[in-house]
Design an enzyme around this catalytic site. Structure first.
Site, PDB file in Angstrom:
ATOM      1  N   GLU A 168      19.908 141.639  -0.166  1.00  0.00           N
ATOM      2  CA  GLU A 168      19.007 141.820  -1.530  1.00  0.00           C
ATOM      3  C   GLU A 168      19.047 141.910  -2.371  1.00  0.00           C
ATOM      4  OE1 GLU A 168      16.976 144.659   1.831  1.00  0.00           O
ATOM      5  OE2 GLU A 168      19.100 145.303   0.686  1.00  0.00           O
ATOM      6  N   LYS A 169      19.833 140.691  -2.808  1.00  0.00           N
ATOM      7  CA  LYS A 169      21.077 140.058  -4.084  1.00  0.00           C
ATOM      8  C   LYS A 169      18.969 139.437  -5.302  1.00  0.00           C
ATOM      9  CE  LYS A 169      22.783 135.602  -3.048  1.00  0.00           C
ATOM     10  NZ  LYS A 169      22.521 135.737  -1.497  1.00  0.00           N
ATOM     11  N   GLU A 190      12.503 155.176  -2.152  1.00  0.00           N
ATOM     12  CA  GLU A 190      12.164 154.309  -2.518  1.00  0.00           C
ATOM     13  C   GLU A 190      10.777 153.411  -2.861  1.00  0.00           C
ATOM     14  OE1 GLU A 190      13.900 151.769   0.247  1.00  0.00           O
ATOM     15  OE2 GLU A 190      16.067 153.242   0.857  1.00  0.00           O
ATOM     16  N   HIS A 238      16.380 141.097  -4.376  1.00  0.00           N
ATOM     17  CA  HIS A 238      15.273 142.164  -5.126  1.00  0.00           C
ATOM     18  C   HIS A 238      14.842 143.140  -5.858  1.00  0.00           C
ATOM     19  CE1 HIS A 238      13.712 146.461  -3.812  1.00  0.00           C
ATOM     20  NE2 HIS A 238      13.331 145.984  -2.384  1.00  0.00           N
ATOM     21  N   ASN A 267      19.329 156.059   7.334  1.00  0.00           N
ATOM     22  CA  ASN A 267      18.321 155.621   6.347  1.00  0.00           C
ATOM     23  C   ASN A 267      17.402 154.768   6.901  1.00  0.00           C
ATOM     24  OD1 ASN A 267      18.335 154.542   3.510  1.00  0.00           O
ATOM     25  ND2 ASN A 267      17.941 152.029   5.036  1.00  0.00           N
ATOM     26  N   GLU A 268      16.274 155.301   7.056  1.00  0.00           N
ATOM     27  CA  GLU A 268      15.050 155.029   7.677  1.00  0.00           C
ATOM     28  C   GLU A 268      15.401 154.287   8.695  1.00  0.00           C
ATOM     29  OE1 GLU A 268      14.226 150.962   5.508  1.00  0.00           O
ATOM     30  OE2 GLU A 268      12.539 152.056   3.793  1.00  0.00           O
TER      31      GLU A 268
HETATM   32  C1  GAL Z   1      14.519 150.031   2.300  1.00  0.00           C
HETATM   33  C2  GAL Z   1      15.719 150.090   2.765  1.00  0.00           C
HETATM   34  C3  GAL Z   1      16.757 149.848   1.653  1.00  0.00           C
HETATM   35  C4  GAL Z   1      16.129 148.478   1.515  1.00  0.00           C
HETATM   36  C5  GAL Z   1      14.509 148.588   0.682  1.00  0.00           C
HETATM   37  C6  GAL Z   1      14.449 146.608  -0.075  1.00  0.00           C
HETATM   38  O1  GAL Z   1      13.378 149.399   3.557  1.00  0.00           O
HETATM   39  O2  GAL Z   1      15.890 151.344   2.915  1.00  0.00           O
HETATM   40  O3  GAL Z   1      17.836 149.526   1.626  1.00  0.00           O
HETATM   41  O4  GAL Z   1      16.816 147.092   2.275  1.00  0.00           O
HETATM   42  O5  GAL Z   1      13.816 148.200   2.104  1.00  0.00           O
HETATM   43  O6  GAL Z   1      13.546 146.637   0.058  1.00  0.00           O
END
Ligand code: GAL
Length: 720
Positions: free
Chosen positions: A372-373, A324, A375, A165-166
């Protein structure tokens, strides 16, 4: 000269594919069901159906749940999730689950933990706590990937593999002994002999000569300015090493499931410079990108447009996946402002307008725990009685109506040349000015074109520039001979080329091209600069058209070019500030300072007039984004024939751009039978009226000459 359409189809024979079984445009997000009880997961399915979700990324951070103890696997929960998603008709981008090693792994093998340049070790507790060069980590990641491929390779929900991932998000550069060993191998492969490395790195300077590759280190924290070429090569190596890790996992997936395409989510934006994604693209079956707005940027939508155009450039013009973005606020900026009314829809359609055939989010359901709650997600903490959820459902409906757009392509007569290694090199230390930030330079010119509704292809320096009428080359500090020759050829063939200050200064080893700046472009531009003269923070100069400039000036001599603007004050008063040189059938302009908005705007008007490049619509109201996508020629039409018939470049029609440049803004002449889709995205707070003809795909209403898009609204017109 090849036409635009043939340029756009140049990757048609490549192995790029699309998620298997995905109908229409993709819609969904990251799905992390392991964070929720079964009852919530069952509710998810009903709500996904309501929202029209058809694609989910699953298992990205599931390693510790799938393998809670070394060698003991608990896959039953994921089996059940995939079965249910399949039954609900939802396609799955399944992760290799390797993005974050579980605590048992870093405890047992602390030697996989990454190190910073100063030796600091990054520990378990966040995510991505691995060093990509670690043979131990690579072995475990391969084992996990093979397990996923073997176990899920035949699952009917599987549409796409999502590797890691990324890659490089948190640890783009890693300085451990494992990294040092891999860096040495990489250098040996690049240079062959240590003598060649010494020559490339200029190691006679400061007694840096190496006697063997064994003496070479990553650029760890040093007493003073490190060797710049060592830094550049380490950046190249680090990007290549992350890609090598991707390839290793991809190869396992290809071996087990040759029918399933593989990708990883890139982070293309003006803020992520460390992965050279142009060099990654050939290894991705389909390009996928993650993009987030900077809440503090009032023109974040312009940065989004640039990033989307760059993503399309990386994809070679092919459709790509927005893997995303966020429905509203993120959680990792200093102040995480929610999106405004309609902003999520505008953002989504701006990506689609620029080539995305899927719109996905981080994440489906907003987490109740973890970093990330706060987000945002498609389904927020507040539940379904919320604007965010209503926006999610509405976007699903919009994308369903936009299904015909799938596979259509963007065409452009203007190219913007962007290079990751040049970005790295521009921002090395010990330069004439530390205030020259690469993407600021790029965005200054991109923004001018965006405002006018001029579509731009963002391309790498070595790209085929054939057929572009305007080629913009902002601050390309380092450039290879070949790329410089390609840019010169574009001018010879008839394009108008713009090169801006601090370009063509060094070669790929960061060695200055001698004899006067800008060495790589002196001849093309018909100029010679004898000294660079950056300005102090508060210094401002005036030009003879009344505009002002800051940041940069040069002691420039004309050597064939004409001065278009001169400085009227400052260190080079009376000297040229903007020049133009006739070059073959085209021309090459140079801008030797940072022009203010009015000054840059006038130069861009002149460049457009000279090159004949026109906007998508003859008049584009302030704050309105307009982009057109063109349906691909149908089966049986060869790319060459399609290129002629469907060209937007004017090669067939003889008009400047073929985009609606005449008084009838509906469809352009020379388009033949091809359908096009006009995206109109109103970022402003006033209703905007534009000329258009066709059918509004979102409402079904016929558009017979004029289209009014409400403030903050969007429209997509299918043009006959
Ligand atoms: C990206 C990541 C996700 C999440 C998201 C939050 O960098 O792939 O898992 O963290 O950001 O903005």
């Amino acid at each position: 000269m090849s036409s635009d359409a043939s340029r756009a189809t140049r990757h048609r024979d490549d192995a790029r594919r699309w998620p298997v079984g995905l109908e229409g445009l993709g819609y969904g997000g990251d799905y992390n069901p392991e964070q929720w009880p079964l009852e919530t997961q069952l509710e998810d399915l009903a709500l996904m159906r309501e929202a029209g979700v058809n694609l989910l990324s699953v298992g990205i951070f599931s390693w510790a749940t799938l393998e809670p103890r070394e060698g003991q696997y608990e896959l039953g929960w994921l089996d059940a999730v995939l079965d249910r998603l399949h039954a609900a008709g939802i396609r799955v981008a399944l992760a290799t689950a390797t993005a974050s090693p579980p605590p048992w792994l870093t405890r047992r093998h602390p030697e996989i933990l990454p190190q910073l340049a100063d030796g600091t070790v990054l520990h378990q507790g966040g995510r991505q706590a691995y060093r990509v060069s670690s043979p131990v980590y690579r072995r475990y990641a391969l084992r996990m990937t093979r397990l996923m491929a073997d176990h899920y390779g035949n699952h009917p929900a599987l549409a796409l593999w999502h590797v890691d991932n990324e890659l490089g998000c948190h640890v783009p550069h890693e300085y451990s002994d494992d990294s040092a060993a891999a860096f040495r191998d990489w250098l040996e492969a690049r240079y062959g002999t240590v003598a060649a490395l010494n020559a490339a790195w200029g190691t006679t300077f400061w007694s840096q000569r190496y006697d063997s590759f064994a003496e070479v280190l990553p650029p760890r924290t040093a007493p003073t300015y490190p060797n710049p070429t060592q830094h550049l090569d380490f950046a190249r190596f680090s990007s290549d090493e992350l890609l090598a890790h991707y390839r290793e996992l991809r190869d396992v997936l290809r071996e087990v499931t040759p029918h399933i395409p593989t990708t990883t989510n890139l982070m293309v934006s003006t803020r992520n410079k460390w992965m050279d994604y142009f060099s990654w693209a050939p290894d991705l079956d389909v390009v996928a990108n993650d993009h987030y707005l900077d809440a503090a940027d009032p023109e974040a939508h312009v940065e989004l447009a640039f990033s989307a155009d760059l993503t399309r450039g990386i994809a070679g013009g092919d459709p790509w996946i927005l893997m995303e973005h966020s429905t509203s606020a993120v959680s990792w900026q200093p102040r995480n402002r929610p999106k405004g009314p309609g902003e999520m829809l505008r953002n989504s359609l701006s990506h689609v307008a620029r080539g995305a055939d899927s719109v996905m989010f981080f994440q489906w359901r907003q987490s109740a725990a973890g970093a990330e709650k706060f987000h945002s997600a498609m389904l927020p903490h507040a539940g379904t009685d919320s604007d965010v959820w209503r926006g999610t459902v509405h976007l699903g409906e919009v994308l369903r109506r936009l299904a015909p757009v799938r596979g259509s392509r963007v065409r452009a007569d203007a190219a913007l040349v962007v290079d990751y290694p040049a970005w790295w090199a521009t921002e090395l230390d010990s330069h004439p000015s530390d205030a020259v930030h690469y993407t600021d330079q790029v965005m200054a010119w991109y923004r001018q074109l965006w405002r006018r509704g001029v579509t731009v292809d963002v391309v790498a320096p070595g790209a085929d520039l054939d057929g572009y009428r305007l080629v913009v080359v902002p601050t390309l500090y380092s450039v290879t001979d070949d790329a410089a020759a390609g840019i010169a050829r574009a001018a010879q063939a008839g394009a108008t080329v713009l090169v801006t200050y601090f370009s063509g200064i060094v070669d790929e080893h960061d060695h200055v091209r001698l004899g006067g700046y800008p060495g790589a472009f002196r001849e093309l531009l018909g100029i010679r600069s004898e000294e660079l003269h950056p300005l102090l923070a508060d210094e401002r100069l005036t030009l003879d058209d009344g505009s002002t400039a800051d940041l940069w000036s040069e002691h420039l001599h004309l050597a064939g070019a004409a001065a278009v603007r001169t400085f009227t004050d400052g260190p080079r008063a009376g000297g040229p500030a903007v020049t133009r040189n006739a070059a073959g059938a085209g021309a090459a302009w140079y801008v030797a300072t940072r022009l203010d908005d009015a000054g840059a705007s006038r130069v861009v008007d002149e460049l457009l007039a000279e090159s004949g490049v026109t906007p998508v619509l003859p008049v584009v109201p302030d704050g309105v984004e307009v982009v057109r996508r063109w349906a691909e020629p149908g089966p049986g039409v060869s790319p060459g024939a399609g290129a002629g018939a469907g060209s937007a470049s004017g090669t067939a029609s003889g008009t400047a751009s073929g985009t609606a440049s005449g008084s009838d803004a509906g469809t352009s002449s020379g388009v033949g039978a091809g359908t096009s889709y006009l995206f109109v995205i109103n970022h402003g707070s006033r209703d905007a009226t534009v000329p258009a003809r066709g059918v509004d795909l979102l409402t079904g209403a016929p558009i017979t000459g004029e289209l009014t898009v409400p403030a903050h609204g969007v429209a997509v017109v299918e043009e006959p």
